[in-house]
Design a protein around this motif. Sequence first.
Motif, PDB file in Angstrom:
ATOM      1  N   GLN A  74       0.967  -1.149  -0.227  1.00 19.85           N
ATOM      2  CA  GLN A  74       0.072   0.039   0.047  1.00 19.85           C
ATOM      3  C   GLN A  74       0.811   1.236   0.113  1.00 19.85           C
ATOM      4  N   LEU A  75       0.644   2.133  -0.920  1.00 24.64           N
ATOM      5  CA  LEU A  75       1.218   3.336  -0.971  1.00 24.64           C
ATOM      6  C   LEU A  75       0.904   4.482   0.023  1.00 24.64           C
ATOM      7  N   SER A  76       1.761   4.958   0.710  1.00 26.19           N
ATOM      8  CA  SER A  76       1.816   5.868   1.638  1.00 26.19           C
ATOM      9  C   SER A  76       1.381   7.287   1.235  1.00 26.19           C
ATOM     10  N   THR A  77       0.700   8.131   2.029  1.00 25.40           N
ATOM     11  CA  THR A  77       0.443   9.643   1.507  1.00 25.40           C
ATOM     12  C   THR A  77       2.004  10.081   0.773  1.00 25.40           C
ATOM     13  N   GLN A 124       5.042  11.676  -3.991  1.00 26.00           N
ATOM     14  CA  GLN A 124       6.416  11.622  -4.718  1.00 26.00           C
ATOM     15  C   GLN A 124       5.910  11.202  -6.252  1.00 26.00           C
ATOM     16  N   ILE A 125       5.028  10.270  -6.131  1.00 29.48           N
ATOM     17  CA  ILE A 125       4.627   9.569  -7.523  1.00 29.48           C
ATOM     18  C   ILE A 125       4.080  10.651  -8.268  1.00 29.48           C
ATOM     19  N   GLU A 126       3.208  11.171  -7.675  1.00 33.24           N
ATOM     20  CA  GLU A 126       2.361  12.238  -8.376  1.00 33.24           C
ATOM     21  C   GLU A 126       3.070  13.509  -9.101  1.00 33.24           C
ATOM     22  N   SER A 127       4.244  14.020  -8.023  1.00 33.50           N
ATOM     23  CA  SER A 127       5.215  14.822  -8.643  1.00 33.50           C
ATOM     24  C   SER A 127       5.848  14.480  -9.956  1.00 33.50           C
ATOM     25  N   LYS A 128       6.533  13.351  -9.519  1.00 33.43           N
ATOM     26  CA  LYS A 128       7.307  12.576 -10.821  1.00 33.43           C
ATOM     27  C   LYS A 128       6.507  12.441 -12.099  1.00 33.43           C
ATOM     28  N   CYS A 129       5.386  11.719 -11.834  1.00 33.62           N
ATOM     29  CA  CYS A 129       4.354  11.789 -12.996  1.00 33.62           C
ATOM     30  C   CYS A 129       3.979  12.939 -13.591  1.00 33.62           C
ATOM     31  N   SER A 163      -2.169  11.402 -19.133  1.00 31.02           N
ATOM     32  CA  SER A 163      -2.717  11.420 -17.756  1.00 31.02           C
ATOM     33  C   SER A 163      -2.305   9.948 -16.878  1.00 31.02           C
ATOM     34  N   PHE A 164      -2.442  10.314 -15.466  1.00 32.52           N
ATOM     35  CA  PHE A 164      -2.170   9.265 -14.600  1.00 32.52           C
ATOM     36  C   PHE A 164      -3.121   9.357 -13.487  1.00 32.52           C
ATOM     37  N   GLN A 165      -3.167   8.433 -12.709  1.00 30.44           N
ATOM     38  CA  GLN A 165      -4.014   8.500 -11.357  1.00 30.44           C
ATOM     39  C   GLN A 165      -3.349   7.282 -10.478  1.00 30.44           C
ATOM     40  N   ILE A 166      -3.670   7.392  -9.235  1.00 30.21           N
ATOM     41  CA  ILE A 166      -3.294   6.425  -8.243  1.00 30.21           C
ATOM     42  C   ILE A 166      -4.639   6.012  -7.608  1.00 30.21           C
ATOM     43  N   ILE A 167      -4.908   4.599  -7.716  1.00 30.73           N
ATOM     44  CA  ILE A 167      -6.105   4.170  -7.307  1.00 30.73           C
ATOM     45  C   ILE A 167      -5.833   3.324  -6.233  1.00 30.73           C
ATOM     46  N   HIS A 168      -6.728   3.150  -5.193  1.00 36.41           N
ATOM     47  CA  HIS A 168      -6.988   2.111  -3.916  1.00 36.41           C
ATOM     48  C   HIS A 168      -5.380   2.363  -3.330  1.00 36.41           C
ATOM     49  N   ASP A 169      -4.764   3.388  -3.177  1.00 38.04           N
ATOM     50  CA  ASP A 169      -3.212   3.374  -2.596  1.00 38.04           C
ATOM     51  C   ASP A 169      -2.401   2.394  -2.925  1.00 38.04           C
ATOM     52  N   LYS A 170      -2.692   1.762  -4.241  1.00 31.89           N
ATOM     53  CA  LYS A 170      -1.901   0.601  -4.907  1.00 31.89           C
ATOM     54  C   LYS A 170      -1.803   0.275  -6.377  1.00 31.89           C
ATOM     55  N   LYS A 175      10.055   2.557 -13.295  1.00 37.44           N
ATOM     56  CA  LYS A 175      11.346   1.837 -12.720  1.00 37.44           C
ATOM     57  C   LYS A 175      12.076   2.634 -11.823  1.00 37.44           C
ATOM     58  N   ASN A 176      12.404   3.840 -12.128  1.00 37.69           N
ATOM     59  CA  ASN A 176      12.894   5.000 -11.465  1.00 37.69           C
ATOM     60  C   ASN A 176      11.939   5.178  -9.956  1.00 37.69           C
ATOM     61  N   LEU A 177      10.758   5.204 -10.067  1.00 42.78           N
ATOM     62  CA  LEU A 177       9.831   5.272  -8.934  1.00 42.78           C
ATOM     63  C   LEU A 177      10.285   4.065  -8.057  1.00 42.78           C
ATOM     64  N   GLU A 178      10.313   2.862  -8.585  1.00 45.10           N
ATOM     65  CA  GLU A 178      10.697   1.614  -7.990  1.00 45.10           C
ATOM     66  C   GLU A 178      11.983   1.754  -7.073  1.00 45.10           C
TER      67      GLU A 178
END
Length: 161
Positions: A22-25, A30-35, A52-59, A85-88
């Motif tokens: 589960q992705l923390s806030t 950080q993912i939102e900023s990079k994306c 575009s992008f979105q994060i769903i279910h914190d997952k 992969k960089n986010l990983e």
Amino acid sequence: MYIPFDEMADTSRVWIYQADKQLSTAEQSQIESKCNSFLQEWAAHGQALKSSFQIIHDKFLVISVDESFNQASGCSIDASVALVKNLEQELGINFFDRTKICFLVNDEIVEIPLNGIKSEVENGNIKSDTLTFNNLVSDIRSFQTDWKVEAKNSWLKRYFQ
């Protein structure tokens, strides 16, 4: 060029990346900023990609591109995979582990290793009407209608026959 996800065309292509936790806030920020930064500049052969992008279910990280505007090329798709992969690496998260299947149980995401699904079904923890996620949908229309499906309507149906 980034646009809000709900403004993307139904025919827009999607890629779904499932995090191994589960992705923390803070991780989501950080993912939102990079994306956001990446998608503002994402291009194929010098032509901007409407994306575009979105994060769903914190997952789940869902990335989309409207190919009716400009087509994504192999190199541009490779660039988006490099972003993930960089986010990983930065966050210590695996977005490419295909050995775990997610289910929606009592409004919570439950992740089960492939080799544990049969016993979860036998124990009654996963039922034929339990929702699972089809991360292989190819466009937003399919994402909206076929991403969350009952297990009996997915490749998991063999466990309920």
